[in-house]
Design an enzyme around this catalytic site. Structure first.
Site, PDB file in Angstrom:
ATOM      1  N   GLU A 176      39.744  41.920  26.235  1.00  0.00           N
ATOM      2  CA  GLU A 176      38.422  41.584  26.854  1.00  0.00           C
ATOM      3  C   GLU A 176      37.363  42.110  25.962  1.00  0.00           C
ATOM      4  O   GLU A 176      36.382  41.686  26.134  1.00  0.00           O
ATOM      5  CB  GLU A 176      38.485  42.621  28.030  1.00  0.00           C
ATOM      6  CG  GLU A 176      39.401  42.020  29.179  1.00  0.00           C
ATOM      7  CD  GLU A 176      38.980  40.593  29.443  1.00  0.00           C
ATOM      8  OE1 GLU A 176      38.011  40.113  29.452  1.00  0.00           O
ATOM      9  OE2 GLU A 176      39.843  39.880  30.006  1.00  0.00           O
ATOM     10  N   GLN A 207      46.812  32.918  40.873  1.00  0.00           N
ATOM     11  CA  GLN A 207      46.140  33.885  39.857  1.00  0.00           C
ATOM     12  C   GLN A 207      47.101  34.796  39.449  1.00  0.00           C
ATOM     13  O   GLN A 207      47.573  35.877  40.078  1.00  0.00           O
ATOM     14  CB  GLN A 207      45.016  34.702  40.538  1.00  0.00           C
ATOM     15  CG  GLN A 207      44.573  35.889  39.921  1.00  0.00           C
ATOM     16  CD  GLN A 207      43.911  35.477  38.480  1.00  0.00           C
ATOM     17  OE1 GLN A 207      43.340  34.526  38.264  1.00  0.00           O
ATOM     18  NE2 GLN A 207      44.236  36.192  37.326  1.00  0.00           N
ATOM     19  N   GLU A 259      41.036  32.649  32.122  1.00  0.00           N
ATOM     20  CA  GLU A 259      41.014  31.736  31.115  1.00  0.00           C
ATOM     21  C   GLU A 259      42.567  31.194  30.832  1.00  0.00           C
ATOM     22  O   GLU A 259      43.126  31.051  29.856  1.00  0.00           O
ATOM     23  CB  GLU A 259      40.934  32.739  29.772  1.00  0.00           C
ATOM     24  CG  GLU A 259      42.092  33.916  29.672  1.00  0.00           C
ATOM     25  CD  GLU A 259      41.870  35.139  30.208  1.00  0.00           C
ATOM     26  OE1 GLU A 259      41.084  35.270  31.398  1.00  0.00           O
ATOM     27  OE2 GLU A 259      42.238  36.300  29.786  1.00  0.00           O
ATOM     28  N   LYS A 305      34.548  41.310  42.052  1.00  0.00           N
ATOM     29  CA  LYS A 305      33.417  42.150  41.695  1.00  0.00           C
ATOM     30  C   LYS A 305      32.309  42.414  42.634  1.00  0.00           C
ATOM     31  O   LYS A 305      31.448  43.293  42.476  1.00  0.00           O
ATOM     32  CB  LYS A 305      33.208  41.214  40.220  1.00  0.00           C
ATOM     33  CG  LYS A 305      31.936  42.103  39.339  1.00  0.00           C
ATOM     34  CD  LYS A 305      31.469  40.933  38.721  1.00  0.00           C
ATOM     35  CE  LYS A 305      29.931  40.473  38.568  1.00  0.00           C
ATOM     36  NZ  LYS A 305      29.437  40.168  37.579  1.00  0.00           N
ATOM     37  N   TYR A 338      35.948  45.902  28.872  1.00  0.00           N
ATOM     38  CA  TYR A 338      34.883  44.892  28.371  1.00  0.00           C
ATOM     39  C   TYR A 338      33.757  45.401  27.417  1.00  0.00           C
ATOM     40  O   TYR A 338      33.534  44.949  26.372  1.00  0.00           O
ATOM     41  CB  TYR A 338      34.363  44.369  29.381  1.00  0.00           C
ATOM     42  CG  TYR A 338      35.325  43.381  30.344  1.00  0.00           C
ATOM     43  CD1 TYR A 338      36.386  44.067  31.316  1.00  0.00           C
ATOM     44  CD2 TYR A 338      35.379  41.891  30.573  1.00  0.00           C
ATOM     45  CE1 TYR A 338      37.059  43.589  32.098  1.00  0.00           C
ATOM     46  CE2 TYR A 338      36.338  41.260  31.195  1.00  0.00           C
ATOM     47  CZ  TYR A 338      37.256  42.069  32.090  1.00  0.00           C
ATOM     48  OH  TYR A 338      38.034  41.533  32.774  1.00  0.00           O
ATOM     49  N   GLY A 344      35.531  35.962  38.492  1.00  0.00           N
ATOM     50  CA  GLY A 344      34.655  35.028  38.025  1.00  0.00           C
ATOM     51  C   GLY A 344      35.011  33.834  37.310  1.00  0.00           C
ATOM     52  O   GLY A 344      34.786  32.786  37.588  1.00  0.00           O
ATOM     53  N   GLY A 345      35.978  34.179  36.510  1.00  0.00           N
ATOM     54  CA  GLY A 345      36.682  33.063  35.581  1.00  0.00           C
ATOM     55  C   GLY A 345      38.092  33.675  35.155  1.00  0.00           C
ATOM     56  O   GLY A 345      38.269  34.957  35.180  1.00  0.00           O
ATOM     57  N   HIS A 382      38.185  33.504  25.227  1.00  0.00           N
ATOM     58  CA  HIS A 382      39.626  33.826  25.447  1.00  0.00           C
ATOM     59  C   HIS A 382      40.591  32.905  24.696  1.00  0.00           C
ATOM     60  O   HIS A 382      41.801  33.129  24.597  1.00  0.00           O
ATOM     61  CB  HIS A 382      40.006  34.082  26.989  1.00  0.00           C
ATOM     62  CG  HIS A 382      39.457  35.524  27.525  1.00  0.00           C
ATOM     63  ND1 HIS A 382      40.040  36.639  27.095  1.00  0.00           N
ATOM     64  CD2 HIS A 382      38.954  35.700  28.309  1.00  0.00           C
ATOM     65  CE1 HIS A 382      39.627  37.951  27.703  1.00  0.00           C
ATOM     66  NE2 HIS A 382      39.055  37.139  28.799  1.00  0.00           N
ATOM     67  N   HIS A 393      32.474  33.268  27.849  1.00  0.00           N
ATOM     68  CA  HIS A 393      33.585  34.541  28.069  1.00  0.00           C
ATOM     69  C   HIS A 393      35.009  33.927  28.155  1.00  0.00           C
ATOM     70  O   HIS A 393      35.778  34.073  27.332  1.00  0.00           O
ATOM     71  CB  HIS A 393      33.358  35.485  29.236  1.00  0.00           C
ATOM     72  CG  HIS A 393      34.070  36.348  29.593  1.00  0.00           C
ATOM     73  ND1 HIS A 393      34.016  37.630  29.093  1.00  0.00           N
ATOM     74  CD2 HIS A 393      35.452  36.370  29.853  1.00  0.00           C
ATOM     75  CE1 HIS A 393      34.980  38.456  29.100  1.00  0.00           C
ATOM     76  NE2 HIS A 393      35.989  37.797  29.806  1.00  0.00           N
ATOM     77  N   GLU A 394      35.202  33.019  29.168  1.00  0.00           N
ATOM     78  CA  GLU A 394      36.586  32.462  29.142  1.00  0.00           C
ATOM     79  C   GLU A 394      36.892  31.710  28.099  1.00  0.00           C
ATOM     80  O   GLU A 394      38.327  31.393  27.699  1.00  0.00           O
ATOM     81  CB  GLU A 394      36.567  31.607  30.736  1.00  0.00           C
ATOM     82  CG  GLU A 394      36.071  32.188  31.849  1.00  0.00           C
ATOM     83  CD  GLU A 394      36.740  33.565  31.840  1.00  0.00           C
ATOM     84  OE1 GLU A 394      37.923  34.067  31.342  1.00  0.00           O
ATOM     85  OE2 GLU A 394      36.260  34.435  32.750  1.00  0.00           O
ATOM     86  N   ASP A 449      46.631  46.370  37.993  1.00  0.00           N
ATOM     87  CA  ASP A 449      45.361  45.721  38.958  1.00  0.00           C
ATOM     88  C   ASP A 449      44.455  46.672  39.249  1.00  0.00           C
ATOM     89  O   ASP A 449      43.355  46.644  39.459  1.00  0.00           O
ATOM     90  CB  ASP A 449      45.891  45.061  40.017  1.00  0.00           C
ATOM     91  CG  ASP A 449      44.572  44.068  40.358  1.00  0.00           C
ATOM     92  OD1 ASP A 449      44.234  43.382  39.555  1.00  0.00           O
ATOM     93  OD2 ASP A 449      44.471  44.199  41.884  1.00  0.00           O
ATOM     94  N   ARG A 477      34.758  36.826  45.439  1.00  0.00           N
ATOM     95  CA  ARG A 477      34.991  37.484  44.244  1.00  0.00           C
ATOM     96  C   ARG A 477      34.824  38.839  44.270  1.00  0.00           C
ATOM     97  O   ARG A 477      33.817  39.392  44.738  1.00  0.00           O
ATOM     98  CB  ARG A 477      33.728  36.789  43.425  1.00  0.00           C
ATOM     99  CG  ARG A 477      33.733  37.133  42.021  1.00  0.00           C
ATOM    100  CD  ARG A 477      32.578  36.299  41.313  1.00  0.00           C
ATOM    101  NE  ARG A 477      32.534  37.046  39.871  1.00  0.00           N
ATOM    102  CZ  ARG A 477      31.545  36.578  39.117  1.00  0.00           C
ATOM    103  NH1 ARG A 477      30.746  35.838  39.594  1.00  0.00           N
ATOM    104  NH2 ARG A 477      31.322  37.003  37.918  1.00  0.00           N
TER     105      ARG A 477
HETATM  106  N1  BES Z   1      41.009  37.607  32.380  1.00  0.00           N
HETATM  107  C1  BES Z   1      39.742  38.147  33.125  1.00  0.00           C
HETATM  108  C2  BES Z   1      39.898  38.210  34.542  1.00  0.00           C
HETATM  109  C3  BES Z   1      41.286  39.271  34.833  1.00  0.00           C
HETATM  110  C4  BES Z   1      41.386  40.357  34.294  1.00  0.00           C
HETATM  111  C5  BES Z   1      42.060  38.802  35.920  1.00  0.00           C
HETATM  112  C6  BES Z   1      42.281  41.408  34.830  1.00  0.00           C
HETATM  113  C7  BES Z   1      43.019  39.930  36.145  1.00  0.00           C
HETATM  114  C8  BES Z   1      43.256  41.031  35.815  1.00  0.00           C
HETATM  115  C9  BES Z   1      38.712  37.098  32.920  1.00  0.00           C
HETATM  116  O1  BES Z   1      38.597  36.826  31.685  1.00  0.00           O
HETATM  117  C10 BES Z   1      37.292  37.976  33.116  1.00  0.00           C
HETATM  118  O2  BES Z   1      36.978  39.042  32.634  1.00  0.00           O
HETATM  119  N2  BES Z   1      36.480  37.483  34.146  1.00  0.00           N
HETATM  120  C11 BES Z   1      35.510  38.166  34.504  1.00  0.00           C
HETATM  121  C12 BES Z   1      34.174  37.385  33.838  1.00  0.00           C
HETATM  122  C13 BES Z   1      33.591  38.045  32.790  1.00  0.00           C
HETATM  123  C14 BES Z   1      32.408  37.217  32.441  1.00  0.00           C
HETATM  124  C15 BES Z   1      33.267  39.378  32.845  1.00  0.00           C
HETATM  125  C16 BES Z   1      35.199  38.127  35.941  1.00  0.00           C
HETATM  126  O3  BES Z   1      36.156  37.512  36.633  1.00  0.00           O
HETATM  127  O4  BES Z   1      34.262  38.665  36.501  1.00  0.00           O
HETATM  128 ZN    ZN Z   2      37.912  38.208  30.100  1.00  0.00          ZN
END
Ligand code: BES
Ligand code: ZN
Length: 625
Positions: A340, A157, A293, A582, A405, A290-291, A321, A317-318, A397, A580
């Protein structure tokens, strides 16, 4: 942050700058201007599961010396590294070229160490021989027990600044390069493991464990990705497909059956998909996001395998991107909202086209609820709620949050309301056409928007009030508020409950609800519910037994708040398996607010921690210390 104003402060209209002319000022990379020389990366890596290391070479091919080089461009190539063991640096394309003079600066805990290589005039390539350490922050090495199968697994990652923990690179989103890689898997299981990257990928396992990759379009370092595991491939269309562990593949193929339609829809809204194939890789449960890109190969969490295709907006979403982020890229992490915010807006447009506006409205209302909560958490006057961030001196981070977002998306929705969809769509199309494969910062975006949309219409700039959106806190006064007709029925059910109806009385209306309606329902329940109230709801609707991670993540905090112990086992099981972040952070936080919660959280965490990726443990270590 050491940014200079991009536009001269003059009344005469200045020509718009182009990103290629911007100074490279990224507070999170040491590479600076020296990275302008970088064109192409050639990687040769051996994957050693027994040592938990990647070892090999990273060869950077450089552009011809600039005609009039500045001293820095001429003399040095500066690469970002963090925790890498540098074994040697050679001039030329191979590890047996003449030794280069190099130096590693002292280490910063977040940014790592600058690797400074002396580059004599005429140098066309620099080859770095190195290996990673087992605790490299980007890498998660999983034992067979941590997968859905019986083999080890590795994934990377890299976003935001972790690429430097697995290869020496100019680790700034403002610097792009093409790449190719040779990856050799070591050990007795080599013939059973497949390697994949954010590049042209194999579709079958190679008996010798050797794989070749090529990414022909220039990408920034945070989009470099590698995964190795026992993986199968299932095609969905000529250009889309799914990689997953064999045990997960059938469910994933069902869940993501609409993938080709999603890509087609995105192309209709935007422009031709630029990256060739679009495949998904479903990771083991510990995947911290979650994902992600990664170009040509989105990495996704298996927690969206709900069995009813209800959580596929994450794929939209991905996929989105592939334009916002991967084609036009935030120049630094201070401009994260450009990645985002556009992506969330575009994600909802894709979902609207595919499943109707009543579906997209639910996503928008849920997004706005999250945003309001985030603003309360951060403080409504906090600079962390601005779209433009100031992360110099901090770990990106920690500084990146939901604001980019949902507030970013709301800015675009505000613009949409002011100029109408056709004009906004035309603007966005042109923006992506003009700046594809370049980076973008907030000032340049403002200049472009002003020139293209705002200036031509008197009064529009005042009505939009960009300053309030970009450099102001909380939600600007002109932010639209979404409404969902499908949630009206949920609100009616909540009102019935509030006036004394039994959960079972709600049933005829609830039978058709998707998990989005259920999440809205759970978010709308009063804080005063007792454990007995929750027991009655659980008996009627079986929340604790749900297989939907979003629903569980909304349910568990209610149970913890009310002391409804019947969820305890399910909660612990969730925390032990799912990585995850989140979901983890709010759940551990909710645990902390219960009586005896800290000890309990620490006990669960002690067991679960080995299953989490470093980006999750970094956050939760701080929370539970
Ligand atoms: N690029 C992001 C994930 C990310 C952001 C990783 C910042 C490291 C630092 C990815 O596109 C993302 O936003 N993922 C979200 C899902 C989305 C539906 C909001 C997630 O992982 O929850
Ligand atoms: Zn994203």
């Amino acid at each position: 942050m050491p940014t200079a104003p991009l536009l001269p402060d003059s009344t005469a209209p200045a020509p718009l700058p182009h990103p290629a002319t911007l100074p490279l000022l990224d507070p999170h990379s040491y590479a600076g201007q020296s990275a302008r020389q970088v064109r192409h990366l050639r990687m040769q890596l051996a994957v050693d599961f027994s040592q938990r290391t990647l070892a090999g070479t990273a060869t950077w091919l450089l552009a011809d010396a600039p005609a009039d080089p500045t001293p820095a461009e001429k003399a040095e190539l500066i690469l970002d590294t963090r925790g890498l063991q540098i074994e040697g640096v050679r001039l030329g394309e191979t590890a047996d070229g003449p030794a280069a003079a190099y130096h590693l600066d002292p280490a910063d805990p977040v940014l790592g160490q600058a690797l400074r290589v002396q580059v004599p005039v005429g140098t066309t390539a620099v080859c770095i021989v190195y290996r990673t350490v087992p605790e490299a922050a980007a890498l998660q090495w999983l034992s067979p027990a941590q997968t859905a199968g019986a083999h080890p697994f590795l994934f990377t990652q890299s976003q935001a600044i972790l690429a430097r923990t697995w290869l020496p690179c100019p680790d700034s989103p403002g610097i792009r390069f093409t790449y190719e890689a040779t990856v050799e898997i070591l050990g007795t299981e080599r013939g059973q493991l497949l390697a994949l990257m954010s590049a042209e990928n194999p579709q079958a396992t190679a008996p010798d464990g050797c794989y070749q990759f090529r990414m022909a379009q220039p990408v920034p370092a945070y989009l470099l990705a590698l995964a190795v595991g026992r993986l199968d491939f299932a095609p969905l269309s000529g250009r889309t497909g799914i990689y997953a562990e064999p045990a997960t593949l059938p469910q994933a193929s069902y869940e993501f059956a609409d993938l080709e339609q999603m890509v087609t829809t995105a192309e209709q809204l935007h422009s031709t998909y630029q990256w060739g194939r679009y495949d998904l890789l479903v990771l083991p449960e510990s995947f911290p996001f979650g994902g992600m890109e990664n170009p040509r190969l989105t990495f996704v969490t298996p927690t969206i395998l709900a069995g009813d295709r209800s959580l596929t907006s994450l794929i939209a979403h991905e996929l989105a991107h592939s334009w916002s982020g991967n084609l036009v890229t935030n120049a630094t992490w201070n401009n994260f909202w450009l990645n985002e915010g556009f992506t969330v807006y575009f994600e909802r447009r894709i979902m609207e086209r595919l499943y109707g506006s009543s579906y997209a409205d639910m996503l928008q209302v849920l997004g706005e609820a999250d945003l309001r909560e985030t603003i309360v958490e951060l403080g409504k006057n906090s600079p962390a709620t601005h779209l433009r961030l100031h992360l110099a001196g901090r770990d990106p981070d920690e500084g990146l949050n939901d604001i980019a977002y949902e507030k970013g998306c709301l800015l675009l929705l505000t613009l949409e309301r002011l100029v109408g969809r056709p004009r906004l769509d035309a603007f966005i199309k042109e923006y992506f056409a003009r700046f594809s494969f370049h980076s973008m910062d907030t000032d340049m975006f403002i200049a472009y928007l002003t020139e293209q949309l705002l200036d031509p219409e008197p009064g529009l700039a005042e009505r939009l009030d960009l300053a309030a959106w970009i450099d102001g806190p909380g939600l600007p006064a002109n932010a639209p508020v979404a409404h969902s007709a499908r949630f009206d029925a949920v609100n009616a059910a909540l009102a019935q409950l509030a006036t004394g109806a039994a959960p079972a009385d709600l049933q005829p209306t609830t039978t058709e609800w998707s998990s989005h309606e259920w999440v809205h329902f759970l978010q709308g329940l009063p804080a005063t519910l007792t454990a007995a109230d929750l027991g009655a709801l659980d008996a009627a609707f079986h929340f604790t037994a749900s297989g939907n991670a979003e629903l569980l993540a909304a349910w568990f905090p209610l149970a913890l708040r009310a002391g409804y112990a019947a969820t305890d086992a399910a909660l612990e099981n969730f925390l032990r398996h799912v990585g995850r972040r989140k979901f983890l952070v709010p759940l551990y936080r909710a645990l902390l607010t219960t009586p005896g919660g800290r000890a309990r959280a620490q006990r669960i965490y002690k067991q679960a921690r080995p299953n989490y990726h470093s980006v999750a443990t970094g956050t939760i270590d701080a929370l539970l210390k």
